[in-house]
Design a protein around this motif. Structure first.
Motif, PDB file in Angstrom:
ATOM      1  N   LEU A  30       0.881  -1.069   0.029  1.00  0.00           N
ATOM      2  CA  LEU A  30       0.018  -0.144   0.073  1.00  0.00           C
ATOM      3  C   LEU A  30       0.858   1.115   0.017  1.00  0.00           C
ATOM      4  CD1 LEU A  30      -2.894  -1.082   2.656  1.00  0.00           C
ATOM      5  CD2 LEU A  30      -2.964  -0.789   0.027  1.00  0.00           C
ATOM      6  N   SER A  31       1.936   0.993   0.835  1.00  0.00           N
ATOM      7  CA  SER A  31       3.104   2.333   0.518  1.00  0.00           C
ATOM      8  C   SER A  31       3.481   2.365  -0.768  1.00  0.00           C
ATOM      9  CB  SER A  31       4.198   2.169   1.417  1.00  0.00           C
ATOM     10  OG  SER A  31       4.954   3.114   1.316  1.00  0.00           O
ATOM     11  N   LEU A  32       3.773   1.575  -1.644  1.00  0.00           N
ATOM     12  CA  LEU A  32       4.135   1.737  -2.966  1.00  0.00           C
ATOM     13  C   LEU A  32       3.060   2.243  -3.975  1.00  0.00           C
ATOM     14  CD1 LEU A  32       6.189   0.872  -5.501  1.00  0.00           C
ATOM     15  CD2 LEU A  32       5.195  -1.398  -5.548  1.00  0.00           C
ATOM     16  N   MET A  33       1.750   1.752  -3.657  1.00  0.00           N
ATOM     17  CA  MET A  33       0.712   2.206  -4.152  1.00  0.00           C
ATOM     18  C   MET A  33       0.392   3.813  -4.204  1.00  0.00           C
ATOM     19  SD  MET A  33      -0.906   0.251  -6.237  1.00  0.00           S
ATOM     20  CE  MET A  33      -2.239   1.669  -6.294  1.00  0.00           C
ATOM     21  N   ASN A  34       0.753   4.379  -2.845  1.00  0.00           N
ATOM     22  CA  ASN A  34       0.505   5.574  -2.409  1.00  0.00           C
ATOM     23  C   ASN A  34       1.594   6.377  -3.336  1.00  0.00           C
ATOM     24  OD1 ASN A  34       0.023   8.005  -1.079  1.00  0.00           O
ATOM     25  ND2 ASN A  34       0.641   7.244   0.810  1.00  0.00           N
ATOM     26  N   GLN A  35       2.635   5.988  -3.569  1.00  0.00           N
ATOM     27  CA  GLN A  35       3.710   6.507  -4.240  1.00  0.00           C
ATOM     28  C   GLN A  35       3.234   6.550  -5.936  1.00  0.00           C
ATOM     29  OE1 GLN A  35       7.604   5.263  -3.803  1.00  0.00           O
ATOM     30  NE2 GLN A  35       7.691   5.155  -1.676  1.00  0.00           N
ATOM     31  N   VAL A  36       2.810   5.450  -6.210  1.00  0.00           N
ATOM     32  CA  VAL A  36       1.932   5.458  -7.882  1.00  0.00           C
ATOM     33  C   VAL A  36       0.888   6.566  -7.793  1.00  0.00           C
ATOM     34  CG1 VAL A  36       1.029   4.200  -9.336  1.00  0.00           C
ATOM     35  CG2 VAL A  36       2.862   3.087  -7.943  1.00  0.00           C
ATOM     36  N   ALA A  37       0.124   6.631  -6.770  1.00  0.00           N
ATOM     37  CA  ALA A  37      -0.895   7.358  -7.058  1.00  0.00           C
ATOM     38  C   ALA A  37      -0.678   8.937  -6.828  1.00  0.00           C
ATOM     39  CB  ALA A  37      -2.017   7.307  -5.579  1.00  0.00           C
ATOM     40  N   LYS A  38       0.498   9.255  -6.111  1.00  0.00           N
ATOM     41  CA  LYS A  38       1.384  10.498  -6.117  1.00  0.00           C
ATOM     42  C   LYS A  38       1.523  11.127  -7.488  1.00  0.00           C
ATOM     43  CE  LYS A  38       4.588  13.170  -3.400  1.00  0.00           C
ATOM     44  NZ  LYS A  38       5.653  13.215  -2.439  1.00  0.00           N
ATOM     45  N   HIS A  39       2.324  10.383  -8.126  1.00  0.00           N
ATOM     46  CA  HIS A  39       2.711  10.571  -9.549  1.00  0.00           C
ATOM     47  C   HIS A  39       1.787  10.158 -10.822  1.00  0.00           C
ATOM     48  CE1 HIS A  39       6.414  10.001  -6.777  1.00  0.00           C
ATOM     49  NE2 HIS A  39       6.992  10.948  -7.879  1.00  0.00           N
ATOM     50  N   ASP A  43      -5.490   2.567   7.738  1.00  0.00           N
ATOM     51  CA  ASP A  43      -5.154   4.005   7.492  1.00  0.00           C
ATOM     52  C   ASP A  43      -4.326   3.902   6.261  1.00  0.00           C
ATOM     53  OD1 ASP A  43      -5.966   4.480   9.918  1.00  0.00           O
ATOM     54  OD2 ASP A  43      -4.208   4.424  11.058  1.00  0.00           O
ATOM     55  N   ALA A  44      -3.575   3.044   5.822  1.00  0.00           N
ATOM     56  CA  ALA A  44      -2.735   3.100   4.651  1.00  0.00           C
ATOM     57  C   ALA A  44      -3.855   3.096   3.316  1.00  0.00           C
ATOM     58  CB  ALA A  44      -1.652   1.758   4.422  1.00  0.00           C
ATOM     59  N   ALA A  45      -4.869   2.272   3.332  1.00  0.00           N
ATOM     60  CA  ALA A  45      -5.689   2.293   2.310  1.00  0.00           C
ATOM     61  C   ALA A  45      -6.575   3.527   2.096  1.00  0.00           C
ATOM     62  CB  ALA A  45      -6.884   0.939   2.634  1.00  0.00           C
ATOM     63  N   LEU A  46      -6.909   4.137   3.527  1.00  0.00           N
ATOM     64  CA  LEU A  46      -7.364   5.549   3.167  1.00  0.00           C
ATOM     65  C   LEU A  46      -6.698   6.621   2.786  1.00  0.00           C
ATOM     66  CD1 LEU A  46      -9.447   5.647   6.610  1.00  0.00           C
ATOM     67  CD2 LEU A  46     -10.482   5.405   4.606  1.00  0.00           C
ATOM     68  N   ASP A  47      -5.450   6.542   3.057  1.00  0.00           N
ATOM     69  CA  ASP A  47      -4.552   7.560   2.275  1.00  0.00           C
ATOM     70  C   ASP A  47      -4.161   7.238   0.813  1.00  0.00           C
ATOM     71  OD1 ASP A  47      -3.713   8.427   5.019  1.00  0.00           O
ATOM     72  OD2 ASP A  47      -1.965   6.950   4.973  1.00  0.00           O
ATOM     73  N   VAL A  48      -4.270   6.014   0.415  1.00  0.00           N
ATOM     74  CA  VAL A  48      -4.368   5.821  -1.155  1.00  0.00           C
ATOM     75  C   VAL A  48      -5.477   6.505  -1.862  1.00  0.00           C
ATOM     76  CG1 VAL A  48      -4.406   4.282  -3.043  1.00  0.00           C
ATOM     77  CG2 VAL A  48      -2.895   3.765  -0.811  1.00  0.00           C
ATOM     78  N   GLU A  49      -6.683   6.323  -1.106  1.00  0.00           N
ATOM     79  CA  GLU A  49      -7.926   6.826  -1.721  1.00  0.00           C
ATOM     80  C   GLU A  49      -7.831   8.374  -1.529  1.00  0.00           C
ATOM     81  OE1 GLU A  49     -11.186   5.188   0.035  1.00  0.00           O
ATOM     82  OE2 GLU A  49     -10.851   3.276  -0.625  1.00  0.00           O
ATOM     83  N   LYS A  50      -7.286   9.043  -0.447  1.00  0.00           N
ATOM     84  CA  LYS A  50      -7.097  10.407  -0.213  1.00  0.00           C
ATOM     85  C   LYS A  50      -6.279  10.994  -1.410  1.00  0.00           C
ATOM     86  CE  LYS A  50      -8.197  10.634   4.623  1.00  0.00           C
ATOM     87  NZ  LYS A  50      -7.692  11.140   5.826  1.00  0.00           N
ATOM     88  N   MET A  51      -5.075  10.347  -1.638  1.00  0.00           N
ATOM     89  CA  MET A  51      -4.292  10.758  -2.706  1.00  0.00           C
ATOM     90  C   MET A  51      -4.870  10.720  -4.309  1.00  0.00           C
ATOM     91  SD  MET A  51      -1.228  11.901  -3.030  1.00  0.00           S
ATOM     92  CE  MET A  51      -0.247  11.392  -1.434  1.00  0.00           C
ATOM     93  N   ILE A  52      -5.567   9.608  -4.257  1.00  0.00           N
ATOM     94  CA  ILE A  52      -6.377   9.775  -5.605  1.00  0.00           C
ATOM     95  C   ILE A  52      -7.258  10.761  -5.818  1.00  0.00           C
ATOM     96  CG2 ILE A  52      -7.932   8.436  -7.063  1.00  0.00           C
ATOM     97  CD1 ILE A  52      -5.269   7.260  -7.141  1.00  0.00           C
ATOM     98  N   ALA A  53      -8.209  11.242  -4.693  1.00  0.00           N
ATOM     99  CA  ALA A  53      -8.947  11.994  -4.690  1.00  0.00           C
ATOM    100  C   ALA A  53      -8.621  13.699  -4.844  1.00  0.00           C
ATOM    101  CB  ALA A  53      -9.887  12.261  -3.507  1.00  0.00           C
ATOM    102  N   THR A  54      -7.334  13.916  -4.142  1.00  0.00           N
ATOM    103  CA  THR A  54      -6.569  15.077  -4.248  1.00  0.00           C
ATOM    104  C   THR A  54      -5.758  15.404  -5.708  1.00  0.00           C
ATOM    105  OG1 THR A  54      -4.767  14.220  -3.110  1.00  0.00           O
ATOM    106  CG2 THR A  54      -6.597  15.361  -1.717  1.00  0.00           C
ATOM    107  N   ARG A  55      -5.354  14.470  -6.247  1.00  0.00           N
ATOM    108  CA  ARG A  55      -4.434  14.519  -7.184  1.00  0.00           C
ATOM    109  C   ARG A  55      -4.962  14.146  -8.452  1.00  0.00           C
ATOM    110  NH1 ARG A  55       1.006  14.771  -5.853  1.00  0.00           N
ATOM    111  NH2 ARG A  55       1.240  15.487  -3.880  1.00  0.00           N
ATOM    112  N   LYS A  56      -6.324  13.877  -8.737  1.00  0.00           N
ATOM    113  CA  LYS A  56      -6.769  13.409  -9.867  1.00  0.00           C
ATOM    114  C   LYS A  56      -7.293  14.838 -10.891  1.00  0.00           C
ATOM    115  CE  LYS A  56     -11.709  13.554  -8.461  1.00  0.00           C
ATOM    116  NZ  LYS A  56     -13.067  12.316  -8.556  1.00  0.00           N
TER     117      LYS A  56
END
Length: 687
Positions: free
Chosen positions: A612-621, A674-687
């Motif tokens: 999920l940490s890797l997915m957070n980085q993918v969502a960030k970029h 918490d990690a799953a929620l962070d990924v969804e928040k990153m998708i929602a803010t960066r889309k």
């Protein structure tokens, strides 16, 4: 009547008058006897007679006993008065014969009975003697050079193995202290006949004597560590271990000195055996330490050359940890910061005070001519320093290039032979040194890696078939999944180690095969029970009788220390986030994101957090490219999602949704929620 007691008759005449006395006894009168006695010179005859020294008093080893006369010791009292009378000519012939016989018997007894010294006392005496010899040698080696032979004789004539061990260890310690910081050149006949000063001759004599004694010592170590043959006498195992330890210590302490090749051969011959024990571990750790400490690359080149020759002779039937020593080499990448081919880094200048100016120094008066000469001298010294540094830098690069060529030659031969036990160390070594591989070999190396992955897949399928049929498992120690991951890591490392601009423009390497294989293997890795354990540590208990079960005999972790999950994350990082391979297409990003979220449901807690940490980085970029997987109204495709497609383009990933996020938000672990929620928040803010 009973016969009276007869008294012992003694000789009255001196020994020189025996004949004269015997003649006069026949018919001479008493007056003639006294007349002749007046002419005797008794004192002179006594003085000229040879002395018979009395026997030395023997040590009283018996306890006194109590008698009617008092306390007395057990001894022969009848011999003592006779010993006193033996110096007088008044003794009889029988007494003299008895004394001679007794003295002969006593000498024989002294020769036959030798005192037996206990072993403990012998060891103490040997320690004291070795300490005395070592102290004298360290105080003045030139004057006490013969003491080296004395220490060597203790090894040869030692009656017990413990004494020989002490002598060997003492010699190694003394040589470490006495050996100079340079290599001694053997003198030729011309050098010996040349006229030199007294000091030079004295120094040459010392050096040649030291070299000769050290040569005999190294030959003794080689003799003790040779493999034992059937006809040759057996060498004590403890003495052999001490000899190996001495060789290791000398190699670490004085690697620059003469006979380094003989000491390296001792270590290489021990590493050639696949039996792992304390001696094997000592030799391996010493070789690793030599590689770490070597600055100019001379010792490393010689050691790698001997190891490569040994492996070829053994047809690579060696222990896998021997290859791990190559990972400790200090190769070209480490010296890029310190020096280059066109310039040399400057030495660090002296620190200046933080506040204020430098204190003024007293200037020495020089004439104009002296200042000019001093300036020219400084310029010459500067040029000499730069020339020396440049020569040493070029020599070091040459040695390291030869070392690297030998290492890659070993790696490529093992890849060609496909030796199961050695695949892991070879692939990890290639992954580490991939940035040093010539680009001309990239194509051939990638083809070899593809063949290895295909071979690993076939081996895995055969294992699955044997498990389904219930047949016996094949006798193999090959980890096919780990080999495939290592091949993928190596393939990506080939490009990442090169210059980014060259990697994108000049190098046209197709890595799609490795990307597809990585995508297909995600599900298998997610259900692997050993995904968080390296080969040295697993859920299954090791065999207690195997040498590898002893943690003290394991090498310092340079290979096989990364778990399958770590290798998988390294591959995913290179596939999805690395710029060396260009920007990943949206289909690849979406397919991997969908499969990673699905795999997180089966992975253990720590592995799921890492994913999920890797997915957070993918969502960030790349949030805009993968956001349709979370928001279906932004979908651009139509059709059915194929979750089991082997090809990434055939999955039609944007026809599906990531519903796994709803399950991950209900996970038992708070960190995963918490990690799953962070990924969804990153998708929602960066889309």
């Amino acid at each position: 009547m009973a016969p009276g007691r007869t008294t012992k008759r003694r000789r009255v005449s001196p020994p020189g008058d025996e004949e004269r006395g015997s003649k006069s006894s026949g018919g001479a009168s008493a007056s003639d006897f006294y007349n002749n006695a007046a002419e005797w010179d008794l004192e002179q005859d006594y003085e000229r007679r040879p002395r018979k020294l009395g026997k030395k008093d023997k040590e009283q080893t018996r306890l006194p006993i109590k008698t009617a006369e008092g306390f007395q010791t057990m001894e022969e009292p009848e011999h003592e008065p006779e010993a006193e009378d033996s110096d007088s000519f008044l003794g009889t012939d029988d007494d003299e014969d008895m004394e001679d016989a007794d003295s002969d018997e006593d000498e024989e007894e002294v020769e036959e009975v030798k005192p037996k010294i206990p072993l403990k006392l012998q060891i103490i005496q040997t320690k004291e003697e070795l300490a005395r010899l070592a102290t004298l040698i360290n105080e003045d080696p030139e004057e006490n050079m013969p003491l080296f032979k004395t220490m060597a004789e203790i090894v040869e004539r030692g009656e017990h193995v413990a004494i020989q061990k002490l002598a060997l260890a003492a010699q190694a310690a003394v040589y470490k202290d006495v050996i100079p910081g340079y290599r001694i050149r053997p003198l030729s006949d011309e050098d010996m006949s040349a006229k030199v000063s007294k000091e030079v001759r004295k120094l040459r004599t010392f050096e040649q004597s030291l070299l000769s004694n050290y040569k005999h010592y190294v030959q003794k170590l080689v003799e003790l560590t040779k493999p034992v043959k059937k006809d040759s006498p057996q060498v004590d195992s403890g003495l052999k271990s001490i000899a190996i330890n001495c060789a290791c210590n000398l190699l670490l302490s004085v690697p620059h000195f003469n006979f380094r090749s003989e000491i390296l051969k001792i270590l290489v011959n021990r590493l050639a055996r696949r039996q792992v024990d304390a001696d094997f571990v000592k030799c391996r750790e010493t070789m690793e330490e030599v590689f770490i400490r070597d600055d100019d690359g001379v010792v490393s080149l010689e050691a790698v050359r001997l190891l490569s020759k040994m492996m070829k002779a053994k047809e690579f039937r060696i222990h896998e940890t021997v290859l791990d020593t190559f990972l400790h080499l200090r190769l070209l990448s480490e010296f890029s910061r310190k020096a280059s081919r066109d310039r040399i880094d400057r030495e660090e200048e002296e620190e200046t005070p933080a506040f204020g100016k430098k204190p003024k120094q007293k200037r020495e008066f020089r004439t104009k001519r002296e200042r000019k000469v001093q300036k020219e001298r400084k310029a010459v010294e500067k040029d000499m320093k730069e020339a020396d540094a440049l020569v040493s830098h070029e020599e070091r690069d040459k040695n390291q290039a030869e070392t690297l060529k030998l290492v890659f030659g070993v790696y490529f031969r093992i890849l060609k032979l496909r030796i199961p036990k050695l695949m892991g160390p070879v692939l990890e070594g290639l992954a580490k040194y991939a940035h040093l591989i010539n680009q001309d070999f990239f194509g051939d190396l990638l083809e070899a890696l593809k063949d290895l992955i295909g071979h690993a897949d076939r081996a895995e399928e055969e294992e699955d078939e044997t498990d389904e049929t219930g047949d016996a498992e094949p006798a193999t120690t090959r980890d096919s999944q780990r080999e495939a991951l290592l091949c993928t890591v190596t393939a990506f490392a080939l490009l990442e180690g090169q210059d980014a601009s060259k990697a994108a423009s000049t190098l046209h390497l197709d890595l799609s095969f490795f990307v597809k294989h990585l995508y297909r293997s995600l599900y298998n890795h997610s259900i692997n029970p050993d995904v968080e354990y390296n080969p040295d540590k697993s859920l299954r208990l090791p065999d207690p009788n195997s040498p590898e079960a002893n943690p003290a005999w394991r090498s310092r972790k340079k290979v096989n220390f990364q778990t399958p999950m770590v290798l998988l994350l390294r591959c995913l990082q290179s596939t999805l986030l690395s710029r060396a391979h260009g920007v990943a297409p949206p289909v690849r990003l979406g397919s991997f994101s969908k499969r990673l979220m699905t795999s997180s449901l089966q992975l253990p807690e720590k592995s799921a957090l890492a994913t999920l940490s890797l997915m957070n980085q993918v969502a960030k970029h790349h949030a805009r490219r993968i956001s349709p997987l979370w928001h279906s109204e932004e979908r651009k495709g139509d059709g059915v999602f194929n979750a089991y497609a082997t090809d990434i383009e055939a999955t039609n990933v944007f026809a599906g949704t990531i519903w796994e996020g709803e399950l991950l938000r209900q996970h038992y672990c708070p960190q995963i929620r918490d990690a799953a929620l962070d990924v969804e928040k990153m998708i929602a803010t960066r889309k």
